[in-house]
Design an enzyme around this catalytic site. Structure first.
Site, PDB file in Angstrom:
ATOM      1  N   SER A 244      56.066  48.639  41.452  1.00 40.15           N
ATOM      2  CA  SER A 244      55.584  49.837  42.128  1.00 40.15           C
ATOM      3  C   SER A 244      56.238  49.985  43.507  1.00 40.15           C
ATOM      4  CB  SER A 244      54.075  49.663  42.268  1.00 40.15           C
ATOM      5  OG  SER A 244      53.465  50.787  42.791  1.00 40.15           O
TER       6      SER A 244
ATOM      7  N   GLN B  17      50.897  49.415  49.790  1.00 39.98           N
ATOM      8  CA  GLN B  17      51.727  49.211  48.605  1.00 39.98           C
ATOM      9  C   GLN B  17      52.067  47.737  48.419  1.00 39.98           C
ATOM     10  OE1 GLN B  17      52.240  51.701  46.635  1.00 39.98           O
ATOM     11  NE2 GLN B  17      53.245  50.376  45.145  1.00 39.98           N
TER      12      GLN B  17
ATOM     13  N   HIS C  94      49.881  45.112  46.483  1.00 39.81           N
ATOM     14  CA  HIS C  94      49.720  45.179  45.026  1.00 39.81           C
ATOM     15  C   HIS C  94      50.325  43.961  44.329  1.00 39.81           C
ATOM     16  CE1 HIS C  94      47.779  48.794  43.673  1.00 39.81           C
ATOM     17  NE2 HIS C  94      48.451  49.535  44.525  1.00 39.81           N
TER      18      HIS C  94
ATOM     19  N   GLU D 256      58.441  56.283  43.419  1.00 38.72           N
ATOM     20  CA  GLU D 256      57.172  56.530  42.737  1.00 38.72           C
ATOM     21  C   GLU D 256      56.231  57.326  43.660  1.00 38.72           C
ATOM     22  OE1 GLU D 256      54.988  52.937  42.148  1.00 38.72           O
ATOM     23  OE2 GLU D 256      53.604  53.827  40.707  1.00 38.72           O
ATOM     24  N   HIS D 257      55.996  56.787  44.850  1.00 37.89           N
ATOM     25  CA  HIS D 257      55.163  57.467  45.849  1.00 37.89           C
ATOM     26  C   HIS D 257      56.052  57.840  47.035  1.00 37.89           C
ATOM     27  CE1 HIS D 257      52.479  54.384  43.988  1.00 37.89           C
ATOM     28  NE2 HIS D 257      51.632  55.383  43.926  1.00 37.89           N
TER      29      HIS D 257
ATOM     30  N   ASP E 126      45.659  57.551  45.006  1.00 30.57           N
ATOM     31  CA  ASP E 126      45.394  56.470  44.052  1.00 30.57           C
ATOM     32  C   ASP E 126      44.020  56.599  43.406  1.00 30.57           C
ATOM     33  OD1 ASP E 126      47.780  55.248  44.576  1.00 30.57           O
ATOM     34  OD2 ASP E 126      46.967  53.753  45.961  1.00 30.57           O
TER      35      ASP E 126
ATOM     36  N   HIS F 270      72.316  75.082   1.855  1.00 23.87           N
ATOM     37  CA  HIS F 270      71.615  75.875   2.868  1.00 23.87           C
ATOM     38  C   HIS F 270      71.894  77.366   2.656  1.00 23.87           C
ATOM     39  CE1 HIS F 270      71.038  72.046   4.892  1.00 23.87           C
ATOM     40  NE2 HIS F 270      70.429  72.604   5.914  1.00 23.87           N
TER      41      HIS F 270
END
Lengths: 422, 422
Positions: free
Chosen positions: A230, A252, A255, A320-321, A354, A413
């Site tokens: 992350s 962050q 985590h 991501e953020h 979050d 076809h």
């Protein structure tokens, strides 16, 4: 934190995703084989082996929900309800309807949008068993209209699940929660056992065994992205406050040792202040070992000559953020092309997103925001094209279709067209 | 064709997808390593080895486009243009816009939708080099707003590409077409070489080496689904014409020995007529060897006691193509939950959708319509969540966010909130 003056915009977050060892892959394959062959019996026996608890039954009971509500403050239950309402309200705006359109020849074309029948959500065990993950994975599925939503999560040594997870699930009206984790849970969701019927798509993060199992069953069922480490990127100018930036970077970093926290700023003075604040604030954190390791390995401050260069760096990182802490964040929004979630201004600290604001916290990591999206209602729906050609349209166009088919060497076809003329 | 009276709805199309041999995987890995290390030189050398032609340059030249237009009837060029316009018109209806919404506290939440920067489309070589595939893969990307669209395709022994493919690409205004195929083309698109800059997503079908290479680079770039064998299911009652059903089944069967053609009907009389028609019509087809092998191995007629049972069988099959040839096709649409493309009524023979009507012909195969969609504009766009919390919203909610963070044991998340109060 290392401070670098940007001279080359070619920066990248990309780190190699752990794809497991040969031995781990073999373990996962043999677990899947056992679950397919032995069903529930394999689930009980792997749970005893890996989670060290012998269960009576896989399904969470009413008594366990009652105990979970006992264990949680009513105030927290109320906050979970309010967060759920905010998340639902945001995701309802994502929902799309089927459409049909008729042309002057009487032909109808359309797109039918249908919810998936059944999805499974993996909730990791231990300290990573987050009630917020339950809300973020389940609510978009409910908004999409998925009828059957199944949660799986590894039991603790008392043979139950964390109170927060059970309350979050119950608040959402989830009826199927099974106490099973690891590759065995993924195998059960993909192929079904006596107790757990198979689903169509499996969501949610997990350890390397869960990730390998998801890769293994992909194709037979759908899966979400395999999440990488992350990250947060803060884009700032001299108007932002160093203590707030530092706190956000650390939220962050706590985590995971693999997490990355990056500041891209136009101010060298601020860069030095943030570095000092990070060093000061990290010392008082309960998870300081993790946060320090993360900052040490993956923390970085880039100082750009101007905002334009800073935004170019952000687009290279595709975070991501992304927090935009500049004098006029909205003015930069158009230039920001790649980011999972964009937080504008100082009151939009990442934890707001979050937990509470409403947008999803399941986001593309590791630079994949270049091509991926936050988890959303579309992930739980699929489309079917509808074609109802009119007789008039057929007669106006069948020769063209036949010519194209013959250009491609597909005679049958062309004949399928001409057979209609008989 | 085998005729079975349906007694058990548990039917399935699912066939194992070829995931390659260990040796094939090793070849693909070493090709990717070579392209990453040697760039263009590896592309020229693998093209000489596999396609048996030594190229001067990878990029298609203006002289080659001119020769392609020479080779094609003007009438066909016009039909390609008309098909392209129909496809563009359908896909424009899929395009979505970003949205933003403000609440009474002044908080703004939104979803920003952005086109991918660059995508690559693989066009298979040989007899499978279809102009229609160029249209179907490129147009949704253009509608999405993708700025850079790159085509790659293996050259023939004259060192060029089929006229139909070149004309289709030129008509769409594609500026980058490279004569390179196989795993080496996928590696070039994923990692870049001197001539071919890397892209963000790789689309398009290919042989086992292409499929393995796409799996290998997945994660670093995005890929579309790995396509399995193709199939058609016709749902009919006694009102449909056996000769038309048979012709449509054969148009699928001629694609590939692995293709499946299935009829689900409520009429035993019709089942027998269709069987006889298929046997009669197949004999006159240029690709009769392929069509016969396909019908022999994977053709099947199911006779259901009523329409409700027949539709249940269709949902179990979740076919790529579904034709509804019943008295009132529209009446059944609501009950059909899983199908890639649904063709309603006798004038909507499948080739109409393959080439001309407008909806995409890249569809979920092998029963994956349970959870996948036709190729569409969303596949070329990604979303970013936007959160702009107001000061008022922050003060009303920061304590709730902090409590949720502490419930999850994430103290630094709580402190990021509280740092704003200083």
């Amino acid at each position: 934190m290392k401070i670098t003056t940007i001279t080359d915009k070619k920066v990248s977050l990309r780190r190699t995703i752990d794809t497991g060892t040969e031995e781990q892959r073999k373990i996962v394959q043999s677990i899947i084989t056992d679950v397919r062959g032995q069903g529930d019996a394999a689930l009980f026996s792997y749970t005893e082996k890996f989670d060290r608890v012998l269960l009576d039954s896989l399904k969470v009971t009413e008594a366990e929900y009652a105990a979970a509500y006992e264990a949680l403050d009513q105030e927290l239950v109320d906050i979970i309800r309010e967060a759920a309402a905010n998340i639902r309200s945001f995701h309802e705006k994502q929902k799309r309807e089927s459409w049909f359109s008729y042309n002057e020849e009487g032909t109808m074309l359309g797109q039918k949008i249908t919810a998936l029948d059944a999805v499974g959500v993996y909730v990791p065990g231990g300290t990573a068993a987050y009630p917020s993950s339950v809300l973020m994975n389940v609510i978009p599925a409910q908004v999409a209209g998925v009828k059957r939503i199944v949660l799986v999560s590894p039991p603790n040594q008392e043979g139950t699940l964390p109170a927060g997870v059970l309350v979050a699930a119950k608040e959402l009206g989830i009826e199927e929660i099974y106490k099973v984790g690891g590759a065995q849970a993924i195998a059960a969701l993909a192929y079904g056992t006596e107790t757990i019927a198979a689903v169509d798509k499996i969501m949610g993060p997990g350890n390397i065994f869960v990730a390998l199992a998801k890769r293994e069953v992909f194709g037979n069922v759908d899966i979400d992205m395999i999440a990488g480490p992350s990250e947060i990127v803060v884009l700032s100018d001299e108007t932002a406050k160093a203590n707030e930036i530092a706190a956000d970077l650390l939220s962050q970093a706590e985590h995971d040792k693999q997490a990355s926290s990056i500041l891209v700023t136009t101010s060298m003075k601020q860069a030095e202040e943030v570095k000092a604040e990070v060093e000061r604030q990290v010392e008082t954190l309960p998870r300081k070992e993790i946060a320090k390791a993360s900052i040490e390995a993956y923390g970085h401050i880039y100082v750009a000559e101007n905002l334009e260069t800073a935004i170019a760096v952000v687009n290279e990182l595709a975070p991501e953020h992304l927090e935009v802490l500049t004098e006029n964040p909205m003015a930069s929004l158009n230039e920001i092309r790649h980011a999972g979630a964009i937080f504008l201004g100082r009151y939009s600290s990442e934890p707001v997103g979050d937990y509470f604001a409403g947008p999803n916290h399941v986001l593309p990591t590791n630079g994949t925001a270049r091509f991926s999206s936050p988890l959303n209602v579309d992930d739980f729906m699929k489309k079917s094209s509808i074609i109802q050609y009119s007789e008039k349209a057929f007669h106006n166009n069948y020769e063209k279709v036949a010519k194209l088919a013959r250009l491609e060497g597909l005679e049958a076809h062309a004949r399928a067209m001409e057979e209609r003329l008989k």
